[in-house]
Structure formats: structure tokens, C-alpha cells
Scaffold this motif. Sequence first.
Motif, short mmCIF file in Angstrom:
data_model
loop_
_atom_site.label_atom_id
_atom_site.label_comp_id
_atom_site.label_asym_id
_atom_site.label_seq_id
_atom_site.Cartn_x
_atom_site.Cartn_y
_atom_site.Cartn_z
N ALA A 1 -36.20 -11.05 51.25
CA ALA A 1 -35.56 -12.24 50.68
C ALA A 1 -34.14 -12.45 51.20
CB ALA A 1 -35.56 -12.15 49.15
N PHE A 2 -33.45 -11.36 51.52
CA PHE A 2 -32.07 -11.46 52.00
C PHE A 2 -31.97 -11.28 53.52
CE2 PHE A 2 -31.60 -10.79 47.50
CZ PHE A 2 -30.56 -11.65 47.17
N GLY A 3 -33.11 -11.29 54.21
CA GLY A 3 -33.09 -11.21 55.67
C GLY A 3 -32.89 -9.82 56.22
N GLY A 4 -33.15 -8.78 55.43
CA GLY A 4 -32.98 -7.40 55.89
C GLY A 4 -34.00 -7.03 56.96
N ARG A 5 -33.53 -6.29 57.95
CA ARG A 5 -34.39 -5.86 59.06
C ARG A 5 -34.04 -4.43 59.42
NH1 ARG A 5 -34.64 -6.17 64.90
NH2 ARG A 5 -32.42 -6.54 65.06
N PHE A 6 -35.04 -3.54 59.41
CA PHE A 6 -34.80 -2.14 59.72
C PHE A 6 -34.47 -1.97 61.21
CE2 PHE A 6 -37.16 -1.70 55.79
CZ PHE A 6 -36.50 -0.65 55.16
N LEU A 7 -33.36 -1.31 61.49
CA LEU A 7 -33.02 -0.91 62.85
C LEU A 7 -33.32 0.57 63.05
CD1 LEU A 7 -29.60 -2.74 63.34
CD2 LEU A 7 -31.90 -3.55 63.92
N VAL A 8 -33.13 1.34 61.97
CA VAL A 8 -33.43 2.77 61.96
C VAL A 8 -34.16 3.05 60.65
CG1 VAL A 8 -32.43 5.10 61.87
CG2 VAL A 8 -31.34 3.33 63.28
N ARG A 9 -35.27 3.76 60.76
CA ARG A 9 -36.03 4.09 59.55
C ARG A 9 -36.60 5.49 59.73
NH1 ARG A 9 -40.31 -0.03 56.66
NH2 ARG A 9 -40.10 0.88 54.58
N ALA A 10 -35.84 6.48 59.31
CA ALA A 10 -36.18 7.89 59.48
C ALA A 10 -36.20 8.20 60.98
CB ALA A 10 -37.45 8.25 58.76
N GLY A 11 -37.20 8.90 61.48
CA GLY A 11 -37.26 9.22 62.90
C GLY A 11 -36.43 10.44 63.26
N ALA A 12 -36.59 10.85 64.50
CA ALA A 12 -35.86 12.02 65.01
C ALA A 12 -34.37 11.73 65.04
CB ALA A 12 -36.38 12.37 66.40
N PHE A 13 -33.57 12.76 64.79
CA PHE A 13 -32.12 12.61 64.87
C PHE A 13 -31.47 13.93 65.19
CE2 PHE A 13 -32.68 13.89 60.48
CZ PHE A 13 -31.57 14.66 60.20
N GLU A 14 -30.24 13.84 65.61
CA GLU A 14 -29.39 15.00 65.88
C GLU A 14 -28.10 14.77 65.11
OE1 GLU A 14 -26.91 16.82 69.65
OE2 GLU A 14 -28.66 15.58 70.03
N ALA A 15 -27.54 15.80 64.52
CA ALA A 15 -26.29 15.70 63.77
C ALA A 15 -25.28 16.66 64.37
CB ALA A 15 -26.53 15.99 62.30
N PRO A 16 -24.64 16.28 65.48
CA PRO A 16 -23.72 17.20 66.13
C PRO A 16 -22.42 17.44 65.37
CG PRO A 16 -23.72 15.09 67.26
CD PRO A 16 -24.78 15.03 66.21
N GLU A 17 -22.12 16.59 64.38
CA GLU A 17 -20.91 16.79 63.58
C GLU A 17 -21.19 16.44 62.13
OE1 GLU A 17 -17.30 15.03 65.01
OE2 GLU A 17 -17.95 15.18 67.08
N GLY A 18 -20.52 17.11 61.23
CA GLY A 18 -20.59 16.78 59.81
C GLY A 18 -21.89 17.19 59.15
N SER A 19 -22.05 16.69 57.93
CA SER A 19 -23.25 17.01 57.15
C SER A 19 -24.34 15.98 57.44
CB SER A 19 -22.91 17.01 55.66
OG SER A 19 -22.47 15.73 55.27
N ASN A 20 -25.55 16.29 56.98
CA ASN A 20 -26.64 15.35 57.19
C ASN A 20 -27.62 15.44 56.04
OD1 ASN A 20 -29.04 17.13 58.03
ND2 ASN A 20 -27.41 17.85 59.36
N ARG A 21 -28.54 14.50 56.01
CA ARG A 21 -29.65 14.48 55.07
C ARG A 21 -30.92 14.34 55.90
NH1 ARG A 21 -28.25 14.09 49.66
NH2 ARG A 21 -26.16 13.38 49.22
N SER A 22 -32.07 14.44 55.26
CA SER A 22 -33.33 14.48 56.01
C SER A 22 -33.78 13.12 56.55
CB SER A 22 -34.44 15.08 55.14
OG SER A 22 -34.63 14.31 53.97
N ARG A 23 -33.31 12.01 55.96
CA ARG A 23 -33.70 10.67 56.42
C ARG A 23 -32.44 9.85 56.67
NH1 ARG A 23 -38.84 8.73 55.38
NH2 ARG A 23 -38.04 6.62 55.19
N ASN A 24 -32.47 9.03 57.72
CA ASN A 24 -31.39 8.11 58.02
C ASN A 24 -31.99 6.72 58.16
OD1 ASN A 24 -29.07 10.07 58.62
ND2 ASN A 24 -30.75 10.87 59.84
N VAL A 25 -31.30 5.73 57.59
CA VAL A 25 -31.80 4.36 57.60
C VAL A 25 -30.63 3.42 57.90
CG1 VAL A 25 -32.85 2.53 56.20
CG2 VAL A 25 -33.57 4.90 55.88
N VAL A 26 -30.87 2.45 58.78
CA VAL A 26 -29.91 1.38 59.03
C VAL A 26 -30.67 0.07 58.90
CG1 VAL A 26 -28.32 0.31 60.67
CG2 VAL A 26 -28.54 2.81 60.61
N ILE A 27 -30.18 -0.80 58.02
CA ILE A 27 -30.80 -2.10 57.80
C ILE A 27 -29.78 -3.17 58.14
CG2 ILE A 27 -31.92 -3.64 56.14
CD1 ILE A 27 -32.62 -1.09 54.51
N GLU A 28 -30.19 -4.11 58.98
CA GLU A 28 -29.32 -5.21 59.40
C GLU A 28 -29.61 -6.45 58.55
OE1 GLU A 28 -28.37 -6.62 63.74
OE2 GLU A 28 -30.26 -7.55 63.06
#
Length: 101
Positions: free
Chosen positions: A31-58
Motif C-alpha cells: 500500500a505504501f510502495g515498499g519494495r524489498f532490495l534485501v531480504r535475508a540471504g548470504a551476508f558478511e559482517a566484517p565490523e560490528g555486531s550482526n543478527r541472523s537476517r538483514n532486510v532493506v525495503i525501499e
Amino acid sequence: MPKGYWIARIDVADLDQYKQYVAANAKPLAAFGGRFLVRAGAFEAPEGSNRSRNVVIEFPSYQAAQDCYRSQAYQAAIQIRQPVSSSDLVIVEGYDGPQPE
């Protein structure tokens, strides 16, 4: 007008219940035009803390990103997610300025 983004990091304790949240958030995101750019998937965290899933919605605008989060439909979806996950979420305005050459 710059786009808006949700950037989320999530740990899920109960995947079956989390799938109910995913189903519930589909309608307000659309309804607000959200579109997933990142939805979980493989990742690397070379700095800082992390969680098991990463999501980016545009979203088409920063305002749309804010309005979606605050919408009644998304707030109802949150009630499904919160008991079974831990998350960090930021809503950020996109950047339309000069880029490095």
C-alpha cells in the motif's frame, strides 16, 4: 524527492510464527510502495555486531516509509513479530547528491 528506506536486522526465535508476520506485513508494504532490495540471504559482517537476517525495503519517499511504519495495518503486523523476534530497525532518507568519481 529522495526515496525512503527501512533497514532492519532481525533474529527470529519461532520461524512458523514469523511467517505469519511476513504474511501480515505484505498488504501495508504494498500500500505504501515498499519494495524489498534485501531480504535475508548470504551476508558478511566484517565490523560490528550482526543478527541472523538483514532486510532493506525501499519506499518511493521518506514520508511513505514513515507512514507505512506508523500505519494501523503495519502496527498490527508488529504485534505478531515482536513476541518471536528481536530486531533493530531504522527508517532513513535516501541520498540523491553527488557520488565519488
